[in-house]
Design a protein around this motif. Sequence first.
Motif, PDB file in Angstrom:
ATOM      1  N   UNK A  38     -26.410  44.193 -76.909  1.00 26.21           N
ATOM      2  CA  UNK A  38     -26.628  43.941 -78.326  1.00 26.21           C
ATOM      3  C   UNK A  38     -26.162  42.587 -78.817  1.00 26.21           C
ATOM      4  N   UNK A  39     -25.767  41.698 -77.906  1.00 23.86           N
ATOM      5  CA  UNK A  39     -25.288  40.367 -78.291  1.00 23.86           C
ATOM      6  C   UNK A  39     -26.483  39.416 -78.440  1.00 23.86           C
ATOM      7  N   UNK A  40     -26.485  38.638 -79.497  1.00 25.30           N
ATOM      8  CA  UNK A  40     -27.573  37.685 -79.738  1.00 25.30           C
ATOM      9  C   UNK A  40     -27.286  36.308 -79.157  1.00 25.30           C
ATOM     10  N   UNK A  41     -26.010  35.940 -79.080  1.00 27.02           N
ATOM     11  CA  UNK A  41     -25.617  34.610 -78.596  1.00 27.02           C
ATOM     12  C   UNK A  41     -24.328  34.716 -77.806  1.00 27.02           C
ATOM     13  N   UNK A  42     -24.326  34.155 -76.596  1.00 24.91           N
ATOM     14  CA  UNK A  42     -23.107  34.009 -75.801  1.00 24.91           C
ATOM     15  C   UNK A  42     -22.727  32.535 -75.806  1.00 24.91           C
ATOM     16  N   UNK A  43     -21.502  32.248 -76.230  1.00 29.12           N
ATOM     17  CA  UNK A  43     -20.978  30.882 -76.218  1.00 29.12           C
ATOM     18  C   UNK A  43     -19.987  30.776 -75.071  1.00 29.12           C
ATOM     19  N   UNK A  44     -20.316  29.973 -74.072  1.00 27.21           N
ATOM     20  CA  UNK A  44     -19.499  29.860 -72.864  1.00 27.21           C
ATOM     21  C   UNK A  44     -18.762  28.528 -72.880  1.00 27.21           C
ATOM     22  N   UNK A  45     -17.479  28.590 -73.241  1.00 29.37           N
ATOM     23  CA  UNK A  45     -16.638  27.385 -73.309  1.00 29.37           C
ATOM     24  C   UNK A  45     -15.596  27.476 -72.200  1.00 29.37           C
ATOM     25  N   UNK A  46     -15.966  27.037 -71.006  1.00 28.46           N
ATOM     26  CA  UNK A  46     -15.061  27.110 -69.874  1.00 28.46           C
ATOM     27  C   UNK A  46     -14.738  25.744 -69.321  1.00 28.46           C
ATOM     28  N   UNK A  47     -14.132  25.713 -68.151  1.00 22.09           N
ATOM     29  CA  UNK A  47     -13.929  24.517 -67.323  1.00 22.09           C
ATOM     30  C   UNK A  47     -12.722  23.668 -67.687  1.00 22.09           C
ATOM     31  N   UNK A  48     -11.932  24.022 -68.717  1.00 24.82           N
ATOM     32  CA  UNK A  48     -10.703  23.260 -68.957  1.00 24.82           C
ATOM     33  C   UNK A  48      -9.781  23.324 -67.738  1.00 24.82           C
ATOM     34  N   UNK A  49      -9.762  24.453 -67.050  1.00 22.80           N
ATOM     35  CA  UNK A  49      -8.899  24.624 -65.883  1.00 22.80           C
ATOM     36  C   UNK A  49      -9.616  24.345 -64.567  1.00 22.80           C
ATOM     37  N   UNK A  50     -10.742  23.642 -64.642  1.00 22.16           N
ATOM     38  CA  UNK A  50     -11.521  23.330 -63.436  1.00 22.16           C
ATOM     39  C   UNK A  50     -11.545  21.837 -63.136  1.00 22.16           C
ATOM     40  N   UNK A  51     -10.642  21.087 -63.721  1.00 22.70           N
ATOM     41  CA  UNK A  51     -10.674  19.640 -63.544  1.00 22.70           C
ATOM     42  C   UNK A  51     -10.424  19.217 -62.097  1.00 22.70           C
ATOM     43  N   UNK A  52      -9.799  20.095 -61.319  1.00 20.03           N
ATOM     44  CA  UNK A  52      -9.516  19.778 -59.922  1.00 20.03           C
ATOM     45  C   UNK A  52     -10.747  19.910 -59.028  1.00 20.03           C
ATOM     46  N   UNK A 112     -13.285  12.744 -64.830  1.00 19.59           N
ATOM     47  CA  UNK A 112     -12.604  12.925 -66.116  1.00 19.59           C
ATOM     48  C   UNK A 112     -13.299  14.048 -66.876  1.00 19.59           C
ATOM     49  N   UNK A 113     -12.763  14.409 -68.030  1.00 17.77           N
ATOM     50  CA  UNK A 113     -13.456  15.403 -68.840  1.00 17.77           C
ATOM     51  C   UNK A 113     -14.777  14.854 -69.385  1.00 17.77           C
ATOM     52  N   UNK A 114     -14.886  13.542 -69.513  1.00 14.71           N
ATOM     53  CA  UNK A 114     -16.156  12.964 -69.960  1.00 14.71           C
ATOM     54  C   UNK A 114     -17.230  13.115 -68.886  1.00 14.71           C
ATOM     55  N   UNK A 126      -7.847  13.415 -71.221  1.00 17.92           N
ATOM     56  CA  UNK A 126      -9.256  13.636 -70.944  1.00 17.92           C
ATOM     57  C   UNK A 126     -10.045  12.404 -70.573  1.00 17.92           C
ATOM     58  N   UNK A 127      -9.538  11.230 -70.922  1.00 18.76           N
ATOM     59  CA  UNK A 127     -10.222   9.991 -70.582  1.00 18.76           C
ATOM     60  C   UNK A 127      -9.943   9.562 -69.140  1.00 18.76           C
ATOM     61  N   UNK A 128      -8.825  10.029 -68.602  1.00 21.40           N
ATOM     62  CA  UNK A 128      -8.373   9.577 -67.281  1.00 21.40           C
ATOM     63  C   UNK A 128      -8.853  10.522 -66.182  1.00 21.40           C
ATOM     64  N   UNK A 129      -8.975   9.972 -64.973  1.00 22.33           N
ATOM     65  CA  UNK A 129      -9.399  10.833 -63.878  1.00 22.33           C
ATOM     66  C   UNK A 129      -8.246  11.725 -63.428  1.00 22.33           C
ATOM     67  N   UNK A 130      -8.606  12.943 -63.118  1.00 23.62           N
ATOM     68  CA  UNK A 130      -7.622  13.916 -62.622  1.00 23.62           C
ATOM     69  C   UNK A 130      -8.336  14.938 -61.767  1.00 23.62           C
ATOM     70  N   UNK A 131      -7.864  15.140 -60.525  1.00 25.19           N
ATOM     71  CA  UNK A 131      -6.733  14.466 -59.879  1.00 25.19           C
ATOM     72  C   UNK A 131      -6.940  12.948 -59.766  1.00 25.19           C
TER      73      UNK A 131
END
Length: 256
Positions: free
Chosen positions: A86-100, A170-172, A159-164
């Motif tokens: 019954x959901x019309x929209x799923x908003x998937x905001x992930x990947x903050x913990x996937x920078x590695x 970067x997050x960009x 977020x601007x810098x590369x990590x690792x």
Amino acid sequence: MENMTFKKWKNKNVLAIGDSITSDGRWQAEFARLTGCNIKTHAHGGIGIIDMTEGKEVADSPDFKYDPFTGTNGSFGPLSVEEVKGVDLIIFLGAYNERHMEYGERGDMFPENNTLRGKFAFVLKRLRELLAEAKNENCTVMLVAPHCVGKYDWVDRDGYEDWPRGTGRSLETMSALISDIARENGLPFCDAWHASGIGKDNWHIYTNSETELRPDYDPEKEYVAPYPMFADRAHLNGAGYAKLGQCIVRAAEEIV
């Protein structure tokens, strides 16, 4: 935003999926306030995107320890058919913990390919399966890129810098990757990196700390996190979550 009228999702059912940024609940509150939708959340602090559909700790990586001290505590089960029914929209905001994660190649699929592309392919496949089982295949899935974060005690690069360090990721660059994944799968995309209005010039306004370094840091003490001298400029305060929610609303209203 207060003078704008948002009608597309009024009285519709929305499901937010994510990590600690979403388990906090405040960006969803702003989204619901502006749109008039009914919103529920499937999120847990410190998890990666595989955990968002499969449950906590399924995809723990040996070279990276997810932050277990943000967001909700305790067990976290897999996404269920009932949650997407019954959901019309799923908003998937992930990947903050996937920078590695290495990004990988188009066509990757987790777990055969332990890459960020592979993980997104797995998650999107799983969402399609759950929606099919729920007889809700008309549900829209929107991918959202992480906003621009500052440093905090688990990551010593903003977020601007590369990590690792040395990877060039970067997050960009992650935002660009998620945008590509959305296009490849015919999904709407919210570019919170560029469109949220949150960045280095206003972290002191929109994040949990006005300063980069913790004023109470004591080098003689032992801490659990690896970079305890840094204050939390990754997670947002009330004004920051409202700003993120407004960004996601604007993108959701443009969905055809």
